[in-house]
Design a protein around this motif. Structure first.
Motif, PDB file in Angstrom:
ATOM      1  N   THR A  29       0.792  -1.216   0.000  1.00 64.64           N
ATOM      2  CA  THR A  29       0.000   0.000   0.000  1.00 64.64           C
ATOM      3  C   THR A  29       0.827   1.269   0.000  1.00 64.64           C
ATOM      4  O   THR A  29       0.352   2.301  -0.446  1.00 64.64           O
ATOM      5  N   LYS A  30       2.054   1.244   0.498  1.00 61.59           N
ATOM      6  CA  LYS A  30       2.806   2.481   0.672  1.00 61.59           C
ATOM      7  C   LYS A  30       4.002   2.524  -0.258  1.00 61.59           C
ATOM      8  O   LYS A  30       4.694   1.530  -0.465  1.00 61.59           O
ATOM      9  N   THR A  31       4.263   3.725  -0.772  1.00 63.51           N
ATOM     10  CA  THR A  31       5.398   3.901  -1.664  1.00 63.51           C
ATOM     11  C   THR A  31       6.707   3.550  -0.968  1.00 63.51           C
ATOM     12  O   THR A  31       7.593   2.949  -1.558  1.00 63.51           O
ATOM     13  N   GLU A  32       6.838   3.919   0.309  1.00 63.72           N
ATOM     14  CA  GLU A  32       8.130   3.767   0.971  1.00 63.72           C
ATOM     15  C   GLU A  32       8.355   2.367   1.529  1.00 63.72           C
ATOM     16  O   GLU A  32       9.383   2.103   2.124  1.00 63.72           O
ATOM     17  N   THR A  33       7.380   1.460   1.367  1.00 57.68           N
ATOM     18  CA  THR A  33       7.584   0.085   1.800  1.00 57.68           C
ATOM     19  C   THR A  33       7.425  -0.858   0.620  1.00 57.68           C
ATOM     20  O   THR A  33       7.050  -0.446  -0.474  1.00 57.68           O
ATOM     21  N   LEU A  34       7.718  -2.123   0.855  1.00 62.12           N
ATOM     22  CA  LEU A  34       7.772  -3.103  -0.223  1.00 62.12           C
ATOM     23  C   LEU A  34       6.696  -4.174  -0.051  1.00 62.12           C
ATOM     24  O   LEU A  34       6.264  -4.464   1.054  1.00 62.12           O
ATOM     25  N   GLN A  35       6.313  -4.778  -1.163  1.00 62.22           N
ATOM     26  CA  GLN A  35       5.419  -5.930  -1.131  1.00 62.22           C
ATOM     27  C   GLN A  35       6.180  -7.116  -0.541  1.00 62.22           C
ATOM     28  O   GLN A  35       7.294  -7.404  -0.969  1.00 62.22           O
ATOM     29  N   TYR A  36       5.582  -7.819   0.415  1.00 63.92           N
ATOM     30  CA  TYR A  36       6.309  -8.866   1.122  1.00 63.92           C
ATOM     31  C   TYR A  36       5.390 -10.003   1.515  1.00 63.92           C
ATOM     32  O   TYR A  36       4.165  -9.916   1.435  1.00 63.92           O
ATOM     33  N   ARG A  37       6.010 -11.099   1.992  1.00 60.83           N
ATOM     34  CA  ARG A  37       5.280 -12.188   2.614  1.00 60.83           C
ATOM     35  C   ARG A  37       6.183 -12.881   3.628  1.00 60.83           C
ATOM     36  O   ARG A  37       7.414 -12.827   3.520  1.00 60.83           O
ATOM     37  N   PHE A  38       5.557 -13.512   4.625  1.00 59.89           N
ATOM     38  CA  PHE A  38       6.259 -14.295   5.624  1.00 59.89           C
ATOM     39  C   PHE A  38       5.926 -15.771   5.463  1.00 59.89           C
ATOM     40  O   PHE A  38       4.805 -16.127   5.088  1.00 59.89           O
TER      41      PHE A  38
ATOM     42  N   MET B 204      10.886  -6.528  -5.515  1.00 58.75           N
ATOM     43  CA  MET B 204      11.360  -5.201  -5.870  1.00 58.75           C
ATOM     44  C   MET B 204      10.239  -4.427  -6.553  1.00 58.75           C
ATOM     45  O   MET B 204       9.289  -5.023  -7.087  1.00 58.75           O
ATOM     46  N   PRO B 205      10.306  -3.103  -6.560  1.00 56.09           N
ATOM     47  CA  PRO B 205       9.242  -2.312  -7.195  1.00 56.09           C
ATOM     48  C   PRO B 205       8.980  -2.740  -8.629  1.00 56.09           C
ATOM     49  O   PRO B 205       9.914  -2.961  -9.402  1.00 56.09           O
ATOM     50  N   GLY B 206       7.703  -2.886  -8.975  1.00 52.39           N
ATOM     51  CA  GLY B 206       7.336  -3.251 -10.341  1.00 52.39           C
ATOM     52  C   GLY B 206       7.545  -4.702 -10.689  1.00 52.39           C
ATOM     53  O   GLY B 206       7.292  -5.109 -11.816  1.00 52.39           O
ATOM     54  N   HIS B 207       7.984  -5.512  -9.746  1.00 58.29           N
ATOM     55  CA  HIS B 207       8.196  -6.947  -9.957  1.00 58.29           C
ATOM     56  C   HIS B 207       7.067  -7.719  -9.267  1.00 58.29           C
ATOM     57  O   HIS B 207       6.672  -7.392  -8.150  1.00 58.29           O
ATOM     58  N   GLY B 208       6.558  -8.747  -9.934  1.00 56.39           N
ATOM     59  CA  GLY B 208       5.556  -9.592  -9.309  1.00 56.39           C
ATOM     60  C   GLY B 208       4.275  -8.883  -8.944  1.00 56.39           C
ATOM     61  O   GLY B 208       3.595  -9.275  -7.997  1.00 56.39           O
ATOM     62  N   GLY B 209       3.938  -7.830  -9.667  1.00 53.59           N
ATOM     63  CA  GLY B 209       2.729  -7.083  -9.358  1.00 53.59           C
ATOM     64  C   GLY B 209       2.887  -6.056  -8.257  1.00 53.59           C
ATOM     65  O   GLY B 209       1.911  -5.413  -7.850  1.00 53.59           O
ATOM     66  N   ALA B 210       4.107  -5.864  -7.751  1.00 57.01           N
ATOM     67  CA  ALA B 210       4.350  -4.854  -6.717  1.00 57.01           C
ATOM     68  C   ALA B 210       4.153  -3.461  -7.301  1.00 57.01           C
ATOM     69  O   ALA B 210       4.339  -3.246  -8.505  1.00 57.01           O
ATOM     70  N   PRO B 211       3.788  -2.473  -6.464  1.00 57.84           N
ATOM     71  CA  PRO B 211       3.611  -1.102  -6.953  1.00 57.84           C
ATOM     72  C   PRO B 211       4.841  -0.611  -7.709  1.00 57.84           C
ATOM     73  O   PRO B 211       5.978  -0.848  -7.299  1.00 57.84           O
ATOM     74  N   ALA B 212       4.603   0.054  -8.818  1.00 56.41           N
ATOM     75  CA  ALA B 212       5.691   0.475  -9.715  1.00 56.41           C
ATOM     76  C   ALA B 212       6.226   1.838  -9.300  1.00 56.41           C
ATOM     77  O   ALA B 212       6.029   2.842  -9.983  1.00 56.41           O
ATOM     78  N   HIS B 213       6.942   1.869  -8.177  1.00 56.88           N
ATOM     79  CA  HIS B 213       7.596   3.086  -7.695  1.00 56.88           C
ATOM     80  C   HIS B 213       9.100   2.875  -7.808  1.00 56.88           C
ATOM     81  O   HIS B 213       9.713   2.279  -6.920  1.00 56.88           O
ATOM     82  N   PRO B 214       9.730   3.294  -8.911  1.00 57.02           N
ATOM     83  CA  PRO B 214      11.131   2.953  -9.176  1.00 57.02           C
ATOM     84  C   PRO B 214      12.074   3.440  -8.088  1.00 57.02           C
ATOM     85  O   PRO B 214      11.858   4.481  -7.458  1.00 57.02           O
ATOM     86  N   CYS B 215      13.143   2.678  -7.881  1.00 61.33           N
ATOM     87  CA  CYS B 215      14.228   3.062  -6.975  1.00 61.33           C
ATOM     88  C   CYS B 215      15.443   3.433  -7.810  1.00 61.33           C
ATOM     89  O   CYS B 215      15.843   2.682  -8.698  1.00 61.33           O
ATOM     90  N   GLY B 216      16.041   4.570  -7.506  1.00 58.01           N
ATOM     91  CA  GLY B 216      17.155   5.057  -8.312  1.00 58.01           C
ATOM     92  C   GLY B 216      18.508   4.520  -7.920  1.00 58.01           C
ATOM     93  O   GLY B 216      19.492   4.759  -8.616  1.00 58.01           O
ATOM     94  N   SER B 217      18.599   3.810  -6.788  1.00 59.95           N
ATOM     95  CA  SER B 217      19.891   3.296  -6.342  1.00 59.95           C
ATOM     96  C   SER B 217      19.674   2.069  -5.481  1.00 59.95           C
ATOM     97  O   SER B 217      18.581   1.841  -4.942  1.00 59.95           O
ATOM     98  N   VAL B 218      20.741   1.284  -5.335  1.00 57.50           N
ATOM     99  CA  VAL B 218      20.684   0.130  -4.441  1.00 57.50           C
ATOM    100  C   VAL B 218      20.442   0.605  -3.010  1.00 57.50           C
ATOM    101  O   VAL B 218      19.691  -0.015  -2.256  1.00 57.50           O
ATOM    102  N   GLY B 219      21.054   1.719  -2.637  1.00 53.55           N
ATOM    103  CA  GLY B 219      20.867   2.245  -1.293  1.00 53.55           C
ATOM    104  C   GLY B 219      19.426   2.619  -1.005  1.00 53.55           C
ATOM    105  O   GLY B 219      18.915   2.377   0.099  1.00 53.55           O
ATOM    106  N   GLU B 220      18.744   3.213  -1.989  1.00 55.58           N
ATOM    107  CA  GLU B 220      17.344   3.582  -1.791  1.00 55.58           C
ATOM    108  C   GLU B 220      16.481   2.345  -1.594  1.00 55.58           C
ATOM    109  O   GLU B 220      15.569   2.332  -0.751  1.00 55.58           O
ATOM    110  N   LEU B 221      16.756   1.301  -2.341  1.00 59.72           N
ATOM    111  CA  LEU B 221      15.979   0.075  -2.184  1.00 59.72           C
ATOM    112  C   LEU B 221      16.252  -0.559  -0.817  1.00 59.72           C
ATOM    113  O   LEU B 221      15.329  -1.081  -0.167  1.00 59.72           O
ATOM    114  N   ALA B 222      17.496  -0.506  -0.354  1.00 55.01           N
ATOM    115  CA  ALA B 222      17.811  -1.019   0.978  1.00 55.01           C
ATOM    116  C   ALA B 222      17.052  -0.243   2.053  1.00 55.01           C
ATOM    117  O   ALA B 222      16.553  -0.826   3.028  1.00 55.01           O
ATOM    118  N   GLU B 223      16.929   1.075   1.875  1.00 56.28           N
ATOM    119  CA  GLU B 223      16.185   1.881   2.847  1.00 56.28           C
ATOM    120  C   GLU B 223      14.699   1.519   2.834  1.00 56.28           C
ATOM    121  O   GLU B 223      14.050   1.486   3.885  1.00 56.28           O
TER     122      GLU B 223
END
Length: 431
Positions: free
Chosen positions: A4-13, A53-72
């Motif tokens: 649901t949120k741009t700043e978080t990622l699609q996940y599962r446990f 990752m963003p835009g993968h597997g149906g996740a929201p398509a909010h691109p990350c410009g760097s590896v560091g941004e995706l880690a955050e």
């Protein structure tokens, strides 16, 4: 699952709620399903967290410009879930995220496994060229070539369902997010920082991996103080898919024996005993296969303006490509060397590095000026630069049509011939 949120990622446990958390990071163009064959065993010992990752597997398509941004973004997701410390295993791009986490947030990572990973993935030119192809042709050419990059020929032939799954997984990725990930990998280079990775690390590589092979793996092992190497026979780049039993056994062994507890009760700190497994790890002292060096940039002294040469060289290489710049510098001699320095310092370090226009806009202006001046040689390599800077062939066509009106039809006619040749070369996928 949350998306649901741009700043978080699609996940599962998967796995027991009270178990330590093990995070799995996937390769570029894949989804969390690349780990499906590891989950039954890993979830017996850990609470396994997978993310797309963003835009993968149906996740929201909010691109990350760097590896560091995706880690955050990953850490923000884990923060919301109350996960403070965790083990991390990542494949390829997922491995880059793992190194980034270990370097920038060492207190969060208990133990690390890097699969098909590298401290620098190929060259910046290769990934920017891939972005040009996707921008011009979509993801289909990348998708069709994925099996030969990811799997050994024998596996791809014997497992047509998995091969088709791989193609469809890439094909359904959001192109903009894929291009942004290519740009992130183009800029990723931690060779000079590997010595600061302070957690037990397993470096795992497929014996047949032609994308990030044993040379890259041995560079990681040579640079990371507490790292060990495992080579998986009969596996290419997506080793967890091609050799799931061997990879799972190695991961269980590593995270069971190397997980470091620090005395508190945060999730992801307890070691869990597991029976010994057969794969044998190489000793930690491995001679480097590649030079690990790159001087860090020094901050500017207060009140002293930095020489723009280094910044100019960086921009020049990003825009024109390493191959072009290397040729220009190699051809310089005592007569022309000062001119190359002038161009690097002032054209690239001063003008191209100004914040007032983005690179796409600067490419539009540059193409128009070159048409007006009839500078067809420079028009060729700046057409390549425009593609690298994000202009599509259709947008370059519009720039040249605009130039035809204001610079003259003969000039534009010559420019179209040059640009057409370059665009065909740059946007035709290599077979």
């Amino acid at each position: 699952m949350s998306e649901t949120k741009t700043e978080t990622l699609q996940y599962r446990f998967d796995g027991p709620e009270d178990a330590p958390v093990l995070v799995l990071g996937s390769s570029l163009g894949t989804t969390w399903h690349m780990w499906d064959r590891q989950i039954p065993e890993l979830s017996r010992h850990w609470r396994v967290f997978r993310f797309d990752m963003p835009g993968h597997g149906g996740a929201p398509a909010h691109p990350c410009g760097s590896v560091g941004e995706l880690a955050e973004r990953l850490l923000a997701t884990l923060d919301e879930l109350g996960v403070q410390r965790f083990g991390y295993a990542g494949c390829a791009f997922g491995g880059a995220i793992g190194v980034e986490l270990a370097l920038r947030h060492p207190q969060r990572v208990a133990s690390l496994a890097l699969i098909s990973a590298s401290p620098r993935f190929g060259t910046a030119d290769e990934f920017r060229q891939r972005g040009v192809i996707v921008r011009s042709n979509g993801l289909d050419p990348i998708a069709r070539s994925a099996p030969e990059r990811w799997f050994t020929p024998g596996f791809a032939a014997a497992q047509p369902a998995i091969t088709d799954w791989a193609v469809q997984m890439v094909r359904t990725t959001d192109p903009g997010c894929y291009i942004a990930a290519c740009e992130a990998l183009a800029a990723f280079d931690v060779r000079a920082e590997l010595g600061r990775v302070g957690v037990p690390t397993l470096v795992l590589v497929g014996s047949e991996d032609q994308v990030t092979g044993q040379g890259e793996a041995r560079t990681l092992v040579a640079g990371i103080p507490d790292a060990r190497l495992a080579v998986v026979p009969g596996a290419s780049h997506l080793a967890p898919v091609e050799q799931p039993v061997a990879v799972t056994d190695l991961l269980v062994r590593h995270f069971s024996s190397a997980w470091q507890a620090t005395g508190d009760t945060m999730a992801g700190q307890s070691a869990i005993t597991a029976p010994p497994v057969k794969p044998v790890l190489a000793p930690p002292t491995v001679a480097p296969m590649a030079e690990i060096a790159a001087p860090r940039e020094q901050p500017e002294a207060a009140g002293v303006r930095a020489d723009p040469y280094d910044a100019g060289m960086k921009v020049r290489r990003e825009v024109l490509g390493d191959a072009h710049v290397d040729r220009a510098l190699a051809s310089a001699d005592d007569f022309s060397g000062d001119f190359q320095e002038l161009v690097t310092r002032y054209a690239w370090g001063e003008i191209w590095n100004r914040p007032g226009l983005d690179r796409r806009s600067r490419s539009c202006v540059t193409l128009t000026a070159l048409v007006a001046g009839g500078h067809l040689d420079e028009l060729a390599f700046h057409t390549r630069a425009a593609l690298r800077n994000g202009l599509t062939p259709a947008e370059i066509k519009e720039v040249l049509l605009q130039a035809a009106v204001y610079c003259g039809v003969p000039a534009a006619n010559a420019a179209f011939k040059v640009a057409q040749t370059v665009i065909r070369e740059e946007t035709t996928p290599q077979e």
